[in-house]
Design a protein around this motif. Sequence first.
Motif, PDB file in Angstrom:
ATOM      1  N   ILE A 226      36.204  46.132  46.143  1.00 42.18           N
ATOM      2  CA  ILE A 226      37.503  45.544  46.482  1.00 42.18           C
ATOM      3  C   ILE A 226      37.343  44.341  47.406  1.00 42.18           C
ATOM      4  CG2 ILE A 226      39.693  46.030  47.663  1.00 42.18           C
ATOM      5  CD1 ILE A 226      39.420  48.912  46.565  1.00 42.18           C
ATOM      6  N   ALA A 227      36.329  44.372  48.270  1.00 46.63           N
ATOM      7  CA  ALA A 227      36.136  43.266  49.215  1.00 46.63           C
ATOM      8  C   ALA A 227      35.559  42.019  48.546  1.00 46.63           C
ATOM      9  CB  ALA A 227      35.216  43.703  50.360  1.00 46.63           C
ATOM     10  N   ASP A 228      34.754  42.190  47.530  1.00 47.93           N
ATOM     11  CA  ASP A 228      34.144  41.058  46.832  1.00 47.93           C
ATOM     12  C   ASP A 228      35.164  40.442  45.873  1.00 47.93           C
ATOM     13  OD1 ASP A 228      32.648  39.990  44.269  1.00 47.93           O
ATOM     14  OD2 ASP A 228      31.200  39.904  45.912  1.00 47.93           O
ATOM     15  N   ASP A 229      35.432  39.165  46.032  1.00 48.24           N
ATOM     16  CA  ASP A 229      36.505  38.515  45.258  1.00 48.24           C
ATOM     17  C   ASP A 229      36.259  38.603  43.755  1.00 48.24           C
ATOM     18  OD1 ASP A 229      37.838  37.851  47.562  1.00 48.24           O
ATOM     19  OD2 ASP A 229      37.097  35.782  47.646  1.00 48.24           O
ATOM     20  N   GLU A 230      35.013  38.372  43.329  1.00 45.80           N
ATOM     21  CA  GLU A 230      34.727  38.374  41.890  1.00 45.80           C
ATOM     22  C   GLU A 230      34.836  39.780  41.291  1.00 45.80           C
ATOM     23  OE1 GLU A 230      31.813  34.539  41.355  1.00 45.80           O
ATOM     24  OE2 GLU A 230      30.907  36.423  42.012  1.00 45.80           O
ATOM     25  N   LEU A 231      34.312  40.772  42.003  1.00 46.31           N
ATOM     26  CA  LEU A 231      34.389  42.141  41.500  1.00 46.31           C
ATOM     27  C   LEU A 231      35.826  42.650  41.500  1.00 46.31           C
ATOM     28  CD1 LEU A 231      31.226  43.699  43.195  1.00 46.31           C
ATOM     29  CD2 LEU A 231      31.495  42.983  40.808  1.00 46.31           C
ATOM     30  N   ARG A 232      36.552  42.312  42.551  1.00 46.99           N
ATOM     31  CA  ARG A 232      37.959  42.711  42.608  1.00 46.99           C
ATOM     32  C   ARG A 232      38.735  42.082  41.447  1.00 46.99           C
ATOM     33  NH1 ARG A 232      41.906  43.704  47.146  1.00 46.99           N
ATOM     34  NH2 ARG A 232      43.960  43.156  46.321  1.00 46.99           N
ATOM     35  N   ALA A 233      38.470  40.814  41.161  1.00 53.27           N
ATOM     36  CA  ALA A 233      39.174  40.123  40.073  1.00 53.27           C
ATOM     37  C   ALA A 233      38.849  40.772  38.731  1.00 53.27           C
ATOM     38  CB  ALA A 233      38.797  38.646  40.062  1.00 53.27           C
ATOM     39  N   LEU A 234      37.595  41.166  38.535  1.00 52.98           N
ATOM     40  CA  LEU A 234      37.224  41.849  37.296  1.00 52.98           C
ATOM     41  C   LEU A 234      37.987  43.163  37.154  1.00 52.98           C
ATOM     42  CD1 LEU A 234      35.529  42.416  34.780  1.00 52.98           C
ATOM     43  CD2 LEU A 234      33.701  43.251  36.288  1.00 52.98           C
ATOM     44  N   CYS A 235      37.977  43.968  38.206  1.00 47.45           N
ATOM     45  CA  CYS A 235      38.671  45.259  38.157  1.00 47.45           C
ATOM     46  C   CYS A 235      40.167  45.059  37.954  1.00 47.45           C
ATOM     47  CB  CYS A 235      38.405  46.053  39.431  1.00 47.45           C
ATOM     48  SG  CYS A 235      36.701  46.614  39.610  1.00 47.45           S
ATOM     49  N   ARG A 236      40.736  44.093  38.636  1.00 48.24           N
ATOM     50  CA  ARG A 236      42.171  43.824  38.502  1.00 48.24           C
ATOM     51  C   ARG A 236      42.507  43.403  37.066  1.00 48.24           C
ATOM     52  NH1 ARG A 236      46.158  39.851  39.114  1.00 48.24           N
ATOM     53  NH2 ARG A 236      47.952  40.495  40.386  1.00 48.24           N
ATOM     54  N   GLY A 237      41.651  42.558  36.472  1.00 51.34           N
ATOM     55  CA  GLY A 237      41.882  42.139  35.098  1.00 51.34           C
ATOM     56  C   GLY A 237      41.822  43.304  34.129  1.00 51.34           C
ATOM     57  N   MET A 238      40.870  44.219  34.331  1.00 54.35           N
ATOM     58  CA  MET A 238      40.789  45.417  33.488  1.00 54.35           C
ATOM     59  C   MET A 238      42.048  46.273  33.638  1.00 54.35           C
ATOM     60  SD  MET A 238      36.813  46.557  34.190  1.00 54.35           S
ATOM     61  CE  MET A 238      36.928  48.027  33.161  1.00 54.35           C
ATOM     62  N   MET A 239      42.530  46.395  34.857  1.00 54.33           N
ATOM     63  CA  MET A 239      43.719  47.201  35.114  1.00 54.33           C
ATOM     64  C   MET A 239      44.957  46.605  34.451  1.00 54.33           C
ATOM     65  SD  MET A 239      42.858  48.113  39.099  1.00 54.33           S
ATOM     66  CE  MET A 239      44.332  49.075  39.457  1.00 54.33           C
ATOM     67  N   LEU A 240      45.046  45.291  34.436  1.00 53.88           N
ATOM     68  CA  LEU A 240      46.185  44.657  33.782  1.00 53.88           C
ATOM     69  C   LEU A 240      46.124  44.830  32.266  1.00 53.88           C
ATOM     70  CD1 LEU A 240      46.572  41.385  35.902  1.00 53.88           C
ATOM     71  CD2 LEU A 240      48.057  43.404  35.913  1.00 53.88           C
ATOM     72  N   GLU A 241      44.924  44.773  31.695  1.00 53.75           N
ATOM     73  CA  GLU A 241      44.786  45.046  30.266  1.00 53.75           C
ATOM     74  C   GLU A 241      45.250  46.475  29.954  1.00 53.75           C
ATOM     75  OE1 GLU A 241      40.919  42.176  29.187  1.00 53.75           O
ATOM     76  OE2 GLU A 241      40.738  44.361  29.118  1.00 53.75           O
ATOM     77  N   ALA A 242      44.826  47.414  30.783  1.00 56.12           N
ATOM     78  CA  ALA A 242      45.197  48.809  30.563  1.00 56.12           C
ATOM     79  C   ALA A 242      46.691  49.030  30.761  1.00 56.12           C
ATOM     80  CB  ALA A 242      44.406  49.709  31.501  1.00 56.12           C
ATOM     81  N   LYS A 243      47.276  48.341  31.699  1.00 61.72           N
ATOM     82  CA  LYS A 243      48.717  48.472  31.945  1.00 61.72           C
ATOM     83  C   LYS A 243      49.509  48.072  30.708  1.00 61.72           C
ATOM     84  CE  LYS A 243      52.298  47.063  35.279  1.00 61.72           C
ATOM     85  NZ  LYS A 243      53.242  46.250  34.521  1.00 61.72           N
TER      86      LYS A 243
END
Length: 324
Positions: A226-243
């Motif tokens: 969550i603290a790393d901007d790139e990793l957080r962005a990847l996880c957030r993008g996956m979550m939006l796809e799943a949403k």
Amino acid sequence: MKVAIFGAGAIGGFLGVKLAQAGVDVTFIARGPHLAAMQANGVTLRSEGESVTVHPRCLASAEEAGVHDYVVVTLKAHGLPGAAPAIAAMLGPDSAVVTGINGIPYWYFYGLDSPYRDRVVESVDPGGRLWPVLHPSRAIGCVVYPAAEVVEPGVIEHSYGDRFTLGEPDGSRSARVEAFSRALIAAGLKAPVRPRIRDELWVKLWGNLAFNPVSALTTATLDRLIADDELRALCRGMMLEAKAVAEALGVRFGIDVDKRIAGAAEVGAHRTSMLQDLERGRPMEIDALLGAVVELGGVVGQAMPLCRSVLALVRERARQAGCY
């Protein structure tokens, strides 16, 4: 009330000890050194600075356990197909199966008012083999929030959480789900009954489908993801796809993606279950947490490039480690 805990490891053990303390007739079904220690010394739960030991019946054989009113299944998702016949041996005509398992459950489309009603989710129930053995009419959904760990055989350390959200797949407030909720509440746990159990299932899954596989690929703890901007962005993008997939299936999210990520951040430097399994050489819950979501994306015609890419990578990582 007779309750069997099938797969009485960390979460099942925590729940079983709490029920036993409240006077419920509890049977633990387990195996290996953990079972041997429980049989010899009882089950010890360390929680909130206190330690308690109870002595429920602990068995390796479901057949020996006999029929129970509720069988709470706290296995990893990939263990359910193989265990189904043993679970079925503990079911009488009115017995219920409480599925305290992460990810998309095998009964997901059962009785659902949608074009996909009674569809089999192949990622978690290949060939639909679970339906005739553990028919979804027996299922009570359960979203598990506590965190616990077996720190040594027979000893469970509970670190946080006390909520087990329950719900019938058809949304009813049946007598059986109400009775089980009351038993959990009497044991000092939170056990709300929700008419839309799939909504709550997705809120928990929403983080797990991203953070778990990315942590396995990077070996990073949750705070680092969550603290790393790139990793957080990847996880957030996956979550939006799943949403988008979930909403196409009729799910309603009560929080937005950033609030869900903020909730995960509060857990701190946590090693996700998938990362723990990888490090210990155990099978990983890839298909229940991400594979099934990608499968459902195909069902509703939703492109999921990030999720599909991470799924391919984590499957290969698991294969190389002998965990898939």
